[in-house]
Design an enzyme around this catalytic site. Structure first.
Site, mmCIF file in Angstrom:
data_model
loop_
_atom_site.group_PDB
_atom_site.id
_atom_site.type_symbol
_atom_site.label_atom_id
_atom_site.label_comp_id
_atom_site.label_asym_id
_atom_site.label_seq_id
_atom_site.Cartn_x
_atom_site.Cartn_y
_atom_site.Cartn_z
ATOM 1 N N HIS A 50 0.846 -1.188 0.000
ATOM 2 C CA HIS A 50 0.000 0.000 0.000
ATOM 3 C C HIS A 50 0.886 1.244 0.000
ATOM 4 O O HIS A 50 2.102 1.159 0.218
ATOM 5 C CB HIS A 50 -0.926 0.020 1.225
ATOM 6 C CG HIS A 50 -0.196 0.014 2.534
ATOM 7 N ND1 HIS A 50 -0.065 -1.094 3.335
ATOM 8 C CD2 HIS A 50 0.489 1.013 3.166
ATOM 9 C CE1 HIS A 50 0.653 -0.786 4.398
ATOM 10 N NE2 HIS A 50 1.002 0.485 4.320
HETATM 11 C C1 T46 Z 1 2.602 0.566 7.019
HETATM 12 C C2 T46 Z 1 3.445 -0.652 7.167
HETATM 13 C C3 T46 Z 1 4.908 -0.332 7.289
HETATM 14 C C4 T46 Z 1 -4.815 -0.805 13.081
HETATM 15 O O1 T46 Z 1 -5.982 -1.008 13.458
HETATM 16 N N1 T46 Z 1 -4.098 0.206 13.615
HETATM 17 C C5 T46 Z 1 -2.812 0.487 13.220
HETATM 18 O O2 T46 Z 1 -2.212 1.450 13.734
HETATM 19 C C6 T46 Z 1 -2.209 -0.347 12.219
HETATM 20 C C7 T46 Z 1 -0.788 -0.068 11.749
HETATM 21 C C8 T46 Z 1 -2.943 -1.376 11.709
HETATM 22 N N2 T46 Z 1 -4.217 -1.602 12.138
HETATM 23 C C9 T46 Z 1 -4.958 -2.748 11.593
HETATM 24 C C10 T46 Z 1 -5.316 -2.670 10.119
HETATM 25 C C11 T46 Z 1 -5.367 -4.118 9.693
HETATM 26 O O3 T46 Z 1 -6.643 -4.641 9.962
HETATM 27 O O4 T46 Z 1 -4.153 -3.911 11.733
HETATM 28 C C12 T46 Z 1 -4.347 -4.788 10.627
HETATM 29 C C13 T46 Z 1 -3.013 -5.097 9.953
HETATM 30 O O5 T46 Z 1 -2.550 -3.904 9.258
HETATM 31 P P1 T46 Z 1 -1.905 -3.939 7.784
HETATM 32 O O6 T46 Z 1 -2.442 -5.096 7.042
HETATM 33 O O7 T46 Z 1 -2.063 -2.580 7.192
HETATM 34 O O8 T46 Z 1 -0.356 -4.217 8.150
HETATM 35 P P2 T46 Z 1 0.920 -4.098 7.196
HETATM 36 O O9 T46 Z 1 2.021 -4.778 7.901
HETATM 37 O O10 T46 Z 1 0.596 -4.514 5.817
HETATM 38 O O11 T46 Z 1 1.223 -2.505 7.148
HETATM 39 C C14 T46 Z 1 1.651 -1.817 8.323
HETATM 40 C C15 T46 Z 1 0.879 -0.514 8.508
HETATM 41 O O12 T46 Z 1 -0.541 -0.788 8.500
HETATM 42 C C16 T46 Z 1 1.161 0.475 7.421
HETATM 43 O O13 T46 Z 1 0.659 1.757 7.750
HETATM 44 O O14 T46 Z 1 3.013 1.553 6.437
HETATM 45 O O15 T46 Z 1 3.045 -1.529 8.233
#
Ligand code: T46
Length: 133
Positions: A50
């Site tokens: 993303h």
């Molecule tokens: C990024 C990279 C480096 C939340 O509810 N609160 C939060 O602060 C975060 C970071 C995530 N979430 C939830 C959203 C999803 O349902 O946790 C779940 C996993 O998040 P995501 O799939 O976006 O995780 P990554 O590892 O793909 O990405 C993360 C961060 O979300 C993103 O901002 O830049 O790490």
């Protein structure tokens, strides 16, 4: 501006061990409103995929290592995060993908805003279209 920019934090450690300091609006170029960390990630399960519309972040691999692909829509660069006091800036409108996590990897991220799913662009075609407008 270069696609890959690092922030080097001072290590104030001594014979007792390391002590690394991050300070908002000083060595971190924004007010820190949120911190999250990723651990237990699988080497064969990449994450990210993303870009953020507005969010500014800095990522530190405080243990182990992982790789991050950075893509601003024009240029792509892959970097290795493997130093606990060397942070990678993740600016807005940079598509990023994390992969090849070592088993002990802990990725700590500082962010300048609270979590907001509307700030995410999770579709690469949407990202490319916005970036070239
Ligand atoms: C990024 C990279 C480096 C939340 O509810 N609160 C939060 O602060 C975060 C970071 C995530 N979430 C939830 C959203 C999803 O349902 O946790 C779940 C996993 O998040 P995501 O799939 O976006 O995780 P990554 O590892 O793909 O990405 C993360 C961060 O979300 C993103 O901002 O830049 O790490």
């Amino acid at each position: 501006m270069s696609l890959v920019e690092w922030i080097q934090l001072p290590n104030l450690g001594d014979h007792r061990g390391a002590l690394v300091v991050a300070e908002a609006d000083k060595n971190i170029p924004f007010e820190i409103k949120r911190l999250y960390y990723i651990f237990g990630a699988q080497p064969d399960l990449p994450r990210g995929f993303h870009a953020h519309k507005e969010l500014q972040q800095v990522a530190f691999c405080i243990q182990g290592n992982c790789k991050m692909l950075m893509d601003n829509g024009i240029k792509k660069e892959e970097v290795l995060l493997n130093q606990s006091n060397k942070g990678l800036k993740i600016p807005p409108m940079v598509w990023h993908e994390m992969h090849d996590f070592s088993q002990d990897c802990i990725l700590l991220v500082l962010a300048n805003e609270h979590y907001d799913e509307f700030d995410y662009i999770r579709n690469y075609e949407d990202f490319k279209m916005r970036g070239t407008k």
